[in-house]
Scaffold this active site. Sequence first.
Site, PDB file in Angstrom:
ATOM      1  N   ASP A   1       0.817  -1.217   0.000  1.00 19.02           N
ATOM      2  CA  ASP A   1       0.000   0.000   0.000  1.00 19.02           C
ATOM      3  C   ASP A   1       0.847   1.262   0.000  1.00 19.02           C
ATOM      4  OD1 ASP A   1      -2.266  -1.744   0.244  1.00 19.02           O
ATOM      5  OD2 ASP A   1      -1.720  -1.963   2.344  1.00 19.02           O
TER       6      ASP A   1
ATOM      7  N   LYS B   1       2.100   2.100  -5.139  1.00 14.33           N
ATOM      8  CA  LYS B   1       2.853   1.593  -6.304  1.00 14.33           C
ATOM      9  C   LYS B   1       2.120   1.876  -7.607  1.00 14.33           C
ATOM     10  CE  LYS B   1       2.992  -2.592  -4.533  1.00 14.33           C
ATOM     11  NZ  LYS B   1       2.685  -2.431  -3.112  1.00 14.33           N
TER      12      LYS B   1
ATOM     13  N   GLY C   1      -4.367  -4.586  -4.263  1.00 14.59           N
ATOM     14  CA  GLY C   1      -5.361  -3.582  -4.624  1.00 14.59           C
ATOM     15  C   GLY C   1      -4.606  -2.359  -5.113  1.00 14.59           C
ATOM     16  N   HIS C   2      -4.627  -2.135  -6.418  1.00 14.60           N
ATOM     17  CA  HIS C   2      -3.860  -1.036  -6.990  1.00 14.60           C
ATOM     18  C   HIS C   2      -4.815   0.054  -7.482  1.00 14.60           C
ATOM     19  CE1 HIS C   2      -0.185  -3.867  -7.751  1.00 14.60           C
ATOM     20  NE2 HIS C   2      -0.373  -3.569  -6.496  1.00 14.60           N
TER      21      HIS C   2
ATOM     22  N   GLN D   1       2.089  -6.376  -3.334  1.00 14.88           N
ATOM     23  CA  GLN D   1       2.547  -6.489  -1.938  1.00 14.88           C
ATOM     24  C   GLN D   1       3.909  -5.782  -1.804  1.00 14.88           C
ATOM     25  OE1 GLN D   1       1.390  -9.859  -3.327  1.00 14.88           O
ATOM     26  NE2 GLN D   1      -0.501  -8.793  -2.980  1.00 14.88           N
TER      27      GLN D   1
HETATM   28  P1  IMP Z   1      -2.291 -13.077   1.840  1.00 14.30           P
HETATM   29  O1  IMP Z   1      -1.423 -12.514   0.793  1.00 14.30           O
HETATM   30  O2  IMP Z   1      -3.764 -12.919   1.563  1.00 14.30           O
HETATM   31  O3  IMP Z   1      -1.938 -14.506   2.183  1.00 14.30           O
HETATM   32  O4  IMP Z   1      -2.049 -12.250   3.202  1.00 14.30           O
HETATM   33  C1  IMP Z   1      -0.830 -12.339   3.924  1.00 14.30           C
HETATM   34  C2  IMP Z   1      -0.460 -10.993   4.515  1.00 14.30           C
HETATM   35  O5  IMP Z   1      -0.133 -10.090   3.475  1.00 14.30           O
HETATM   36  C3  IMP Z   1      -1.583 -10.316   5.317  1.00 14.30           C
HETATM   37  O6  IMP Z   1      -1.007  -9.597   6.385  1.00 14.30           O
HETATM   38  C4  IMP Z   1      -2.185  -9.349   4.320  1.00 14.30           C
HETATM   39  O7  IMP Z   1      -2.813  -8.262   4.950  1.00 14.30           O
HETATM   40  C5  IMP Z   1      -0.947  -8.919   3.573  1.00 14.30           C
HETATM   41  N1  IMP Z   1      -1.225  -8.468   2.206  1.00 14.30           N
HETATM   42  C6  IMP Z   1      -1.520  -9.231   1.137  1.00 14.30           C
HETATM   43  N2  IMP Z   1      -1.691  -8.480   0.046  1.00 14.30           N
HETATM   44  C7  IMP Z   1      -1.502  -7.204   0.419  1.00 14.30           C
HETATM   45  C8  IMP Z   1      -1.502  -5.959  -0.288  1.00 14.30           C
HETATM   46  O8  IMP Z   1      -1.711  -5.887  -1.498  1.00 14.30           O
HETATM   47  N3  IMP Z   1      -1.243  -4.859   0.462  1.00 14.30           N
HETATM   48  C9  IMP Z   1      -0.960  -4.929   1.792  1.00 14.30           C
HETATM   49  N4  IMP Z   1      -0.930  -6.061   2.479  1.00 14.30           N
HETATM   50  C10 IMP Z   1      -1.194  -7.203   1.802  1.00 14.30           C
END
Ligand code: IMP
Length: 422
Positions: free
Chosen positions: A13, A16, A40-41, A222
């Site tokens: 977040d 990007k 989420g972009h 991420q």
């Molecule tokens: P997962 O990717 O759904 O398995 O989540 C694992 C961890 O990564 C959690 O803490 C999520 O909140 C975090 N996470 C996954 N995708 C994002 C993103 O796009 N932005 C911020 N945090 C993310």
Amino acid sequence: MPVAVVVGTQWGDEGKAKVIDLLAAEHDYVVRYQGGHNAGHTVVVGDQRYALQLVPSGVLYEHVTPVIGNGVVVDLPTLFKEIDELEGRGVSCSRLRVSSLAQLIFPWHQSMDAALENLRGDTKIGTTLKGIGPAYADKTLRVGIRAGEVRNAESFARRIRERAIEANQQLVAVGGEVVDVDAVVDRFAALGRRLLPHLCDTVNLLHDALDTGKRVLLEGAQATFLDVDHGTYPYVTSSNPTAGGASTGSGLGPRLIDRVIGIAKAYTTRVGAGPFPTELMGELGDAIVDIGHEYGTVTGRRRRPGWLDLVMLRHAVRLNSLSEIALTKLDVLDTFDTVKVCTAYRVGGRLLSGYPDDVTTLGEATPEYEEIPGWKTELRKCRNYDQLPEGARRVVELVEQHIGVPVTIIGVGPERDDCVVR
Ligand code: IMP
């Protein structure tokens, strides 16, 4: 050199998508290399706001071919929902190419994600529940279903049925919700047919494009500290957002990459659980969340706020070979009396020499701060570095001093043009 990578330097977040959107103007291909619809972009163009999860941000430019690379895990229902929404708003997605090597996410992955989080009780990771971890687990176990398998409808249906039955047995064992096998087979047969025109050998597509002088931008989702190897494990995602993952997840070797742009927000946020040394609990944190609209695009969760952490950033430079930093959302700090930037960690009174390699030490780290008097003016109109007030420039200087790479882009507002480019 033709290939650039954009990577998040914190816990995601960082903004990007806005930088990718800015850079996409001068690239021919924009490639997602890992993650899935957990991302989420958000891109703002004029009065239009686009929230993208799977389709690469470059889709908004007609000259760009958006590519979903082999390292991505693809949820077909989300992909087509996103395509329908974009096309409904006049953005053509016919150019979108999806790697035949990308793994597919199925409903049993989402059930398993939820079941495993339930089992964790108080030690939940706080995943997005999109099935990301279970889909990557199946890839690593070598039982996952790849996008290219849709080319043979009969064996695709057979494989889905087999996997759905096996997954249901595993779901029963962990108290998860089983899937309706026939319904999944039927639904994905139709989705598979829809995927066919987008399916592509993206590795050769990209190499052939580079051979003819085209330019490629690799779009990370991420971020560095959510990396399954280098992040705050186990509070991480299940892929490699770091720059090395950009090579693996696209099929473009490291020597092709000459520019690695790290995106750092002028403060820090994190969603989900895990240690966070510069976390702000009180009113100041609430102010950052309100002003910066720090709520997840995918899950709507409130993000945990904190000050900018240069110990993290220095480590991100090492892990990613960053050539430069884009410092985003500096304007969110416009109204603060004092802005703090963490320059070092202490554990038990001892100064740490680098970013710790375990979450327990990180959880015990006390940040040392440099305090900067707030600038109390709107940055939004600034378009060149000299127009920035002294306090804002001090933040930029501190970043450069402590991490040793230049800050080339400074975000001063939400829109495409709200940037200082140096
Ligand atoms: P997962 O990717 O759904 O398995 O989540 C694992 C961890 O990564 C959690 O803490 C999520 O909140 C975090 N996470 C996954 N995708 C994002 C993103 O796009 N932005 C911020 N945090 C993310």
